[in-house]
Design an enzyme around this catalytic site. Sequence first.
Site, PDB file in Angstrom:
ATOM      1  CE1 TYR A  86      -3.568   2.708   0.706  1.00 21.22           C
ATOM      2  CE2 TYR A  86      -1.783   3.671   1.973  1.00 21.22           C
ATOM      3  CZ  TYR A  86      -3.002   3.796   1.346  1.00 21.22           C
ATOM      4  OH  TYR A  86      -3.651   5.003   1.345  1.00 21.22           O
ATOM      5  CD  GLU A 100      -5.553   4.641  -1.590  1.00 17.34           C
ATOM      6  OE1 GLU A 100      -5.675   4.911  -0.392  1.00 17.34           O
ATOM      7  OE2 GLU A 100      -6.499   4.226  -2.294  1.00 17.34           O
TER       8      GLU A 100
END
Lengths: 290, 387
Positions: free
Chosen positions: B109, B197
């Site tokens: 992530y 992201e």
Amino acid sequence: MAILIDRTSRVICQGITGKNGTFHSLACKEYGTNMVGGVTPGKEGATVDGIPVFNTVWKAVQETGADVSLIFIPAAHAKDPILEAVDAGIRLIVCITEGIPPLDTAQALHVVRQEGRLMVGPNTPGVISPPEKCKVGIMPGYIHKPGHVGVISRSGTLTYEVVDQLTRNGVGQSTCLGLGGDPVVGLSFIDCLKMFRDDPETELVVLIGEIGGSAEEQAAQFIKAEFNKPVAAYIAGRLAPPGKRMGHAGAIIDGGSGTAQGKIEALTDAGVTVIENLTQVGSVVREMLK
Amino acid sequence: MNLHEYQAKELLAQKKVAIPRGSVCYDPLEALIAARQLKSEKVVLKAQVHSGGRGKAGGVAVLSLDDDVRGKAAEILGKRLVTNQTGPQGKPVSALLVEEVVPIDQEIYLGVILDRGSGRVTIMASPEGGMEIETLAKEAPDKIFTVPVHPLTGLTAYQARGLAYSLSSNKGIASQLTHVITALYQIFVGYDCTLAEINPLIVSRDKVLALDAKVNVDDNGLFRHPEMERWRDRSQEDPVELAARKDELSYIKLDGNIGCIVNGAGLAMATLDLISLHGGSPANFLDVGGGASEQGVADAMNILLDDNRVRVVFINIFGGILRCDVLARGVIKAFRGRGVELPVIARIEGTNLEEGHKLFRESGLPIDMVSSLDEAAKRVVERAQSA
């Protein structure tokens, strides 16, 4: 007594010759604020209803001894005037401008803090201390009444609504201020609570929060651990759907955090009187003071 | 403003971040041709909508070339995708991203946000990606690494490198990760984002690739990036909310039948809460701003008159800057222009109050003035229930 501003504050307005700058500088002056000058590059020598205009903040400070600045500069250009105010030695900056890109605010705020200055806002209605007859902001002065309740809010008109109720219930205020509706702002609830704690004239604090971020939760922790005066709170936005910006850039529920419910629980747990019905804030505070 | 996955990936590709091979397609035949050209054993079709949770909602399909790619593409392209984030009305799918499927050895992530409390751009990363960061924060908070970036110096090389090595001890991988971290940070600050992201960022053998990406641009920074407008997908936004923004009003659609006009965002939220407290259900959030003009108020009123769900209109104004007479003129102007009869309950406080009242009285319109806010909210709810 009051916090942040008082009758000795010497206030300038950056952007004084603009429509809003002029209107509100005069409204502040009329309320009793010591408006000592204004800044608009290229207009030095002019006056706005008797208030002298300077080309730079530096010159304005030198000539008038100003220590507080009210900023009305359009969002796209607002970072530089904040830096200019810091550089010129201004102690307290009140930035009314809405819509400043948050990365600009973050940079300016870093410098403000580094230099040990204070900033209220951006996207704030400003600060008012009724006992001191001093207003640095855009709130309607007439709804306020000198007294002993401090009001801290993230909103504008919602604060006016609450202050109006307090006044109608015979409850006066020491200082009222809006922290600003943006995600990144200068003074926090905790900063102001510390000042109200140290202000002997403030007996009770009303905290007006809203969805987004975790400023209310942090305030709740502080109140529980280190605050010794009664606190009443109202939190707006219980009906706000997640992921939507509710008018204020900072009022958004992100990934399940920043909900009204979470804030209400945290404050209740800290012993704060959380008022569910907005229209009862005035009467509840009146009872709390008895 | 939100970007689609393929747009976010294009920004990454411009910064030389590796992404799976693929292309954006707008019809099933195009998708079939694109899938064949990939010459990959397996391909993935991904619905391009402004929402997470696409996989669970049936918006993502992994197919081999023997499968009916065209048929599956037609199925996804035609639908309104209802995810756990879109609400029951869903979002239309007008584009598909057709990509090769690559083997995954590790899912990472990587996200960049602006932290409200510290006022610093903050990079968050976890060697255990693939799930949402909120879930990760609950289940494995010790596996999340954060790097706050100094507002004036920006991200430094050692910070990016340090974060990379906390995600992988392999030098070749860590060096690619350093590049990706730096690129994502540059996109975040370069486009005034609220979120940038990559999730998951994958390690596939000796390569690091961005498998999925999300970039949201801050509306307050958009004026610096006019080129972004070409990427705005109006089909993903509520048309009324879009139109309201053009009129400089802040409008958000809700599910009820009480139309609301309020000045100021905080008071507008509080008004919705008050209606709900009295058992009613608001149709919208609508903030006309602290200093709305006559035209602004008329525009706001017109939005509600256009909404056939609205049974009654609640106007709640605490005029600081906004003058009550200006408000009254705006409301009357909208009514006169439309000739519609919708009951209005108005609670107005502030400057030039008397003149506002007088204008309403003399207009002969079905406008009920109530001075107590609580009383006004109760009456609005009663009217909505009896209508």
